[in-house]
Design a protein around this motif. Structure first.
Motif, PDB file in Angstrom:
ATOM      1  N   LEU A 161       0.870  -1.170   0.023  1.00 47.06           N
ATOM      2  CA  LEU A 161       0.060  -0.100   0.001  1.00 47.06           C
ATOM      3  C   LEU A 161       1.014   1.282   0.025  1.00 47.06           C
ATOM      4  O   LEU A 161       0.604   2.126  -0.697  1.00 47.06           O
ATOM      5  CB  LEU A 161      -0.950   0.101   1.100  1.00 47.06           C
ATOM      6  CG  LEU A 161      -2.060  -0.877   1.190  1.00 47.06           C
ATOM      7  CD1 LEU A 161      -3.042  -1.177   2.346  1.00 47.06           C
ATOM      8  CD2 LEU A 161      -2.885  -0.911   0.050  1.00 47.06           C
ATOM      9  N   LEU A 162       1.836   1.439   0.812  1.00 52.52           N
ATOM     10  CA  LEU A 162       2.818   2.423   0.846  1.00 52.52           C
ATOM     11  C   LEU A 162       3.473   2.741  -0.409  1.00 52.52           C
ATOM     12  O   LEU A 162       3.472   3.595  -1.124  1.00 52.52           O
ATOM     13  CB  LEU A 162       3.988   2.252   1.787  1.00 52.52           C
ATOM     14  CG  LEU A 162       3.562   2.358   3.209  1.00 52.52           C
ATOM     15  CD1 LEU A 162       4.611   2.098   4.501  1.00 52.52           C
ATOM     16  CD2 LEU A 162       3.005   3.746   3.691  1.00 52.52           C
ATOM     17  N   LEU A 171       2.295   1.569  -3.303  1.00 47.77           N
ATOM     18  CA  LEU A 171       1.457   1.966  -4.353  1.00 47.77           C
ATOM     19  C   LEU A 171       0.900   3.509  -4.316  1.00 47.77           C
ATOM     20  O   LEU A 171       0.999   4.385  -5.211  1.00 47.77           O
ATOM     21  CB  LEU A 171       0.115   1.270  -4.191  1.00 47.77           C
ATOM     22  CG  LEU A 171       0.206  -0.180  -4.902  1.00 47.77           C
ATOM     23  CD1 LEU A 171      -1.145  -1.029  -4.493  1.00 47.77           C
ATOM     24  CD2 LEU A 171       0.295  -0.048  -6.261  1.00 47.77           C
ATOM     25  N   PHE A 172       0.856   4.055  -3.046  1.00 41.93           N
ATOM     26  CA  PHE A 172       0.599   5.545  -2.596  1.00 41.93           C
ATOM     27  C   PHE A 172       1.706   6.310  -3.271  1.00 41.93           C
ATOM     28  O   PHE A 172       1.603   7.382  -3.882  1.00 41.93           O
ATOM     29  CB  PHE A 172       0.403   5.712  -1.185  1.00 41.93           C
ATOM     30  CG  PHE A 172       0.344   7.114  -0.771  1.00 41.93           C
ATOM     31  CD1 PHE A 172      -0.930   7.660  -0.975  1.00 41.93           C
ATOM     32  CD2 PHE A 172       1.522   7.752  -0.073  1.00 41.93           C
ATOM     33  CE1 PHE A 172      -1.028   8.993  -0.643  1.00 41.93           C
ATOM     34  CE2 PHE A 172       1.296   9.307   0.013  1.00 41.93           C
ATOM     35  CZ  PHE A 172       0.061   9.490  -0.171  1.00 41.93           C
ATOM     36  N   VAL A 173       2.982   6.041  -2.900  1.00 41.20           N
ATOM     37  CA  VAL A 173       4.257   6.899  -3.451  1.00 41.20           C
ATOM     38  C   VAL A 173       4.310   6.738  -4.784  1.00 41.20           C
ATOM     39  O   VAL A 173       4.747   7.547  -5.535  1.00 41.20           O
ATOM     40  CB  VAL A 173       5.417   6.001  -2.796  1.00 41.20           C
ATOM     41  CG1 VAL A 173       6.791   6.588  -3.632  1.00 41.20           C
ATOM     42  CG2 VAL A 173       5.767   6.260  -1.415  1.00 41.20           C
ATOM     43  N   VAL A 182       1.716   6.496  -7.197  1.00 43.21           N
ATOM     44  CA  VAL A 182       0.726   7.409  -7.730  1.00 43.21           C
ATOM     45  C   VAL A 182       1.079   8.881  -7.401  1.00 43.21           C
ATOM     46  O   VAL A 182       0.940   9.552  -8.388  1.00 43.21           O
ATOM     47  CB  VAL A 182      -0.858   7.092  -7.040  1.00 43.21           C
ATOM     48  CG1 VAL A 182      -1.770   7.926  -7.283  1.00 43.21           C
ATOM     49  CG2 VAL A 182      -1.104   5.751  -7.426  1.00 43.21           C
ATOM     50  N   VAL A 183       1.447   9.042  -6.482  1.00 40.97           N
ATOM     51  CA  VAL A 183       2.031  10.518  -5.995  1.00 40.97           C
ATOM     52  C   VAL A 183       3.252  11.014  -6.748  1.00 40.97           C
ATOM     53  O   VAL A 183       3.120  11.987  -7.587  1.00 40.97           O
ATOM     54  CB  VAL A 183       2.235  10.851  -4.647  1.00 40.97           C
ATOM     55  CG1 VAL A 183       3.105  12.299  -4.278  1.00 40.97           C
ATOM     56  CG2 VAL A 183       0.857  10.408  -3.821  1.00 40.97           C
TER      57      VAL A 183
END
Length: 158
Positions: free
Chosen positions: A24-25, A27-29, A31-32
């Motif tokens: 999840l981390l 994926l978040f990084v 996308v950002v």
């Protein structure tokens, strides 16, 4: 043997939770980075499938141990107790057979992973492809544990 399997179960549960958080981390990084900074890190693009596949394969073994894997049990509710026990054994044998098929077929992936590298990072793909073999072995171990539990316990409802 059951205590060892219980320890393995707890360790696998923690590993799956850790892999999920890392996934999840990442994926978040990703996308950002992609939509805000317009960059992409190849290392993260390696970590994402790594975490996903290992999480899925270890999670599948956990599901087998806990009796939470896919099973059509529509007819089981109408069976007498003796037939329910036979049904459980047949179901565990089918899971065992499926785990063996996955293990056997994953050997070629492991061999490929020894020579193939990620094109962006140069990291050997064995780290990802090994999840299939290790996960299927864990599925076999958990199915055997459930099989012996189903034979020994007359009312094991999972």
């Amino acid at each position: 043997m059951t205590k060892l399997i219980d320890l393995l179960d707890k360790a696998m549960e923690k590993i799956v939770a850790l892999l999920c958080v890392i996934l999840l981390l990442c994926l978040f990084v990703e996308v950002v980075n992609r939509y805000v900074f317009f960059v992409s890190w190849p290392e993260i693009q390696f970590i994402i499938p790594f975490c996903f596949l290992w999480m899925c394969m270890i999670g599948a073994a956990l599901a087998v141990r806990r009796g939470q894997h896919f099973e059509v049990d529509l007819l089981q509710q109408f069976l007498p107790d003796a037939a329910k026990k036979i049904h459980k054994v047949i179901m565990q044998l089918s899971v065992l057979a499926a785990g063996a098929v996955i293990a056997w077929s994953s050997i070629s992936f492991v061999n490929l992973g020894l020579i193939k590298k990620n094109s962006a990072t140069g990291i050997p793909m064995i780290y990802i492809y090994a999840s299939l073999l290790v996960g299927s072995i864990l599925i076999l171990v958990m199915a055997l544990d459930r099989l012996f539990a189903a034979e020994g316990a007359p009312s094991d409802d999972a």
